[in-house]
Write a protein that holds these residues in place. Structure first.
Motif, PDB file in Angstrom:
ATOM      1  N   GLN A 171      46.616  48.792  45.398  1.00 17.56           N
ATOM      2  CA  GLN A 171      45.625  47.821  45.853  1.00 17.56           C
ATOM      3  C   GLN A 171      45.960  47.378  47.273  1.00 17.56           C
ATOM      4  O   GLN A 171      47.008  46.762  47.512  1.00 17.56           O
ATOM      5  CB  GLN A 171      45.581  46.608  44.915  1.00 17.56           C
ATOM      6  N   ASN A 172      45.090  47.760  48.201  1.00 19.29           N
ATOM      7  CA  ASN A 172      45.229  47.321  49.591  1.00 19.29           C
ATOM      8  C   ASN A 172      46.630  47.585  50.139  1.00 19.29           C
ATOM      9  O   ASN A 172      47.262  46.706  50.739  1.00 19.29           O
ATOM     10  CB  ASN A 172      44.877  45.833  49.706  1.00 19.29           C
ATOM     11  N   THR A 179      49.402  48.123  48.532  1.00 17.33           N
ATOM     12  CA  THR A 179      50.512  47.759  47.640  1.00 17.33           C
ATOM     13  C   THR A 179      50.381  48.511  46.321  1.00 17.33           C
ATOM     14  O   THR A 179      49.314  48.492  45.689  1.00 17.33           O
ATOM     15  CB  THR A 179      50.517  46.247  47.363  1.00 17.33           C
ATOM     16  N   THR A 210      51.598  49.037  42.437  1.00 20.29           N
ATOM     17  CA  THR A 210      52.243  48.382  41.297  1.00 20.29           C
ATOM     18  C   THR A 210      52.405  49.398  40.182  1.00 20.29           C
ATOM     19  O   THR A 210      51.425  49.968  39.698  1.00 20.29           O
ATOM     20  CB  THR A 210      51.388  47.207  40.788  1.00 20.29           C
ATOM     21  N   ALA A 219      45.444  40.223  35.981  1.00 20.92           N
ATOM     22  CA  ALA A 219      46.152  40.390  37.254  1.00 20.92           C
ATOM     23  C   ALA A 219      45.481  41.458  38.116  1.00 20.92           C
ATOM     24  O   ALA A 219      45.378  41.303  39.345  1.00 20.92           O
ATOM     25  CB  ALA A 219      47.605  40.761  36.983  1.00 20.92           C
ATOM     26  N   SER A 235      42.284  39.977  39.601  1.00 18.83           N
ATOM     27  CA  SER A 235      42.619  38.947  40.589  1.00 18.83           C
ATOM     28  C   SER A 235      43.085  39.571  41.894  1.00 18.83           C
ATOM     29  O   SER A 235      42.709  39.119  42.991  1.00 18.83           O
ATOM     30  CB  SER A 235      43.701  38.013  40.035  1.00 18.83           C
ATOM     31  N   SER A 236      43.896  40.624  41.801  1.00 14.73           N
ATOM     32  CA  SER A 236      44.395  41.295  43.000  1.00 14.73           C
ATOM     33  C   SER A 236      43.274  41.945  43.787  1.00 14.73           C
ATOM     34  O   SER A 236      43.390  42.163  44.996  1.00 14.73           O
ATOM     35  CB  SER A 236      45.443  42.346  42.621  1.00 14.73           C
ATOM     36  N   ALA A 255      41.166  49.076  45.048  1.00 18.66           N
ATOM     37  CA  ALA A 255      42.026  49.397  43.905  1.00 18.66           C
ATOM     38  C   ALA A 255      41.792  50.833  43.454  1.00 18.66           C
ATOM     39  O   ALA A 255      40.644  51.260  43.287  1.00 18.66           O
ATOM     40  CB  ALA A 255      41.760  48.445  42.748  1.00 18.66           C
TER      41      ALA A 255
END
Length: 550
Positions: A96-97, A99, A101, A250, A253-254, A279
């Protein structure tokens, strides 16, 4: 080993009284203890446990005096299954952008595949939220609005658009209110994603909407099954599964999205799919895949007057096989209640039929494979029926019975579907019992057992399922009935503790089996054809074959 199984079967049958008129709880328990024993290793399709199970079932039906009911005069109907299992992921992450995870399989997400490949991979696929993912032109509802899902991962909400709808919202009472329709089932959502060319599909898990906890979602351990399909009929989905609720929160929200607000939007006809901007989803898994040769067991009592007309009883023989040890060290998830008890019920009903004059119509007893893998054994039969479905009078399915003792009522699953519910009410009255509608129709139990494969082809159906509501128990009332449902579904459903327990009181299960016996016996000695009720989605299917029943 085979000799031992045959001895178990024949010895038990020989011990039964020849002319007992009602179901004996002790006989039920004895059959369940055998099927749920370690000898059968959890009865998983394609294992030595299946081989032993099939031999045992055939021996029991044969000892009861039934004849083979399968294709070409055989006891079994072969059911080839694609069997896949994901290995440890080589990659599993959301970016996401800028980053990335990493997710842990079984924690943030649960996945499986129905692709017959040695490896499945999704690389940087965009994520698109499609609400409940419903395309229902007959209800004026379309969540997709022609969105292009090719090469993308579709993210769904579980259940129907009206599951949480309040009066005044577009979705209110458009999909049966709290009663789940087929649009609410995860199977429909995966199928719809594939029809639209998605390469992945993820459903946001929540306990209320799904009707079961995350422990049930992950219980197959990355394993999946499907009917063997030609290449042009394979799903487009590389991976399908669920996102755990907190992980989904989460994720949204991200991406700058409010999942709670989107849930509300998804209850509107004007809802449009929403891309999770920035995303992408990536996953690579090795896959162990093979074709499992499984089987349904079919046994029959021919009708004396109209043998071409068939009353069908069904239960599934499969369970979840071997798994990680539980707190007591048990490794086999043997499904004593789900559904060895249903199989034991078939034996008792067959025994009662054989102790009486021959029925006018034929009676078929079907012990299905792969119910726990997506109703696959019954679906295979429905696609390849040994006996014509347009002359199948009814399907009576037994899948999980309450084990807490006698009840003042019986639970009805699928109210308003067909006239078999009226037969149930009449039979229950002879026992001094009433009928109570399932307490949680939003869980969609009507679409989650093997009878559904027949319903989709227009055969009237009746499901006896003890977890569909809190029975009004003679000992303890409805509070005790709810306590039993909560304990079973919350702890033992699909787990190793679904085992015969000293606390079992099977006199209540015997009552329910006697009801199914009474309904089937009446149909087998009559010329009556149960009917779908107005408003049922299956009525028009049955109506098309009406001439065959004239």
């Amino acid at each position: 080993m085979i000799t031992r199984i045959l001895a178990l079967a024949l010895g038990l049958s020989a011990a039964l009284p020849a002319h007992a008129q009602t179901t004996d709880p002790q006989r039920l328990e004895q059959s369940v203890r055998t099927l749920a024993s370690d000898l059968f290793e959890g009865r998983a399709p394609g294992t030595i446990g299946e081989e032993r199970t099939i031999r045992y079932l055939v021996a029991r039906f044969e000892a009861l005096g039934l004849e083979p009911g399968g294709p070409d005069g055989q006891w079994v109907q072969k059911v080839p299954l694609l069997h896949t299992r994901l290995g440890a992921p080589e990659q599993l992450a959301v970016a996401q952008n800028g980053t990335t995870t990493d997710w842990t399989s079984g924690q943030q997400v649960y996945l499986s595949t129905l692709q017959p490949k040695d490896k499945v991979a999704i690389a940087n696929a965009p994520l698109v939220f499609v609400g409940h993912g419903v395309s229902a032109p007959e209800r004026g509802w379309d969540d997709f609005k022609d969105v292009d899902l090719k090469g993308k991962v579709a993210v769904f909400l579980i259940n129907d658009p009206d599951f949480e709808a309040a009066k005044g919202e577009d979705a209110f009472d458009k999909f049966g209110g709290r009663t789940m329709t087929y649009y609410g089932r995860w199977t429909y959502k995966f199928e719809e994603a594939a029809r639209r060319g998605a390469i992945g599909a993820l459903i946001v898990h929540d306990m209320a909407g799904a009707g079961y906890g995350w422990n049930v979602v992950v219980s197959p351990g990355g394993e999946n099954y499907d009917l063997v399909r030609p290449a042009d009929k394979l799903t487009s989905l590389q991976l399908q599964g669920w996102i755990e609720g907190n992980a989904a929160q989460a994720l949204f929200s991200s991406a700058g999205l409010d999942l709670a607000a989107l849930r509300k939007q998804a209850r509107s006809r004007t809802f449009k799919p929403v891309a999770l901007k920035g995303a992408t989803f990536s996953a690579t898994f090795p896959v162990t895949q093979d074709v499992v040769q499984s089987a349904n067991v079919l046994a029959r009592i021919p009708g004396a007057k109209r043998p071409q007309e068939t009353v069908m009883y069904g239960a599934h023989w499969d369970a979840y096989g071997k798994g990680a040890p539980d707190a007591q060290g048990r490794i086999y998830r043997a499904g004593a209640n789900d559904d060895a008890l249903g199989i034991a019920a078939l034996f008792e009903i067959a025994r009662a039929f054989k102790a009486a004059p021959a029925p006018d119509r034929s009676v078929l007893f079907a012990a299905w494979t792969a119910e726990e893998r997506g109703l696959l054994g019954s679906e295979h039969y429905a696609q390849n029926p040994a006996w014509p479905l347009d002359k199948t009078v009814a399907n009576l399915t037994i899948d999980i019975l309450q084990t807490a003792g006698k009840a003042k009522d019986v639970i009805l699953v699928g109210k308003g579907q067909d006239t078999l519910e009226d037969d149930l009410a009449k039979a229950a009255a002879t026992q001094g019992r009433t009928v109570t509608q399932e307490s949680l129709p939003e869980r969609g139990l009507f679409y989650r057992a093997d009878h559904f494969s027949m319903a989709k082809r227009g055969v009237p159906v009746l499901l006896m399922m003890g977890i569909a509501g809190a029975s009004d128990l003679v000992d303890g009332g409805r509070a005790a009935g709810q306590a039993w449902v909560d304990a079973y579904t919350g702890t033992c459903y699909h787990q190793a503790c679904d085992a015969v327990d000293d606390s079992w009181k099977l006199d209540g299960a015997a009552q329910d089996i006697d009801l199914m016996l009474s309904i089937g016996r009446d149909l087998a000695h009559s010329t009556r054809w149960p009917q779908w009720k107005a408003g049922s989605e299956f009525k028009t299917i049955r109506d098309k074959s009406a001439a065959a029943r004239q």
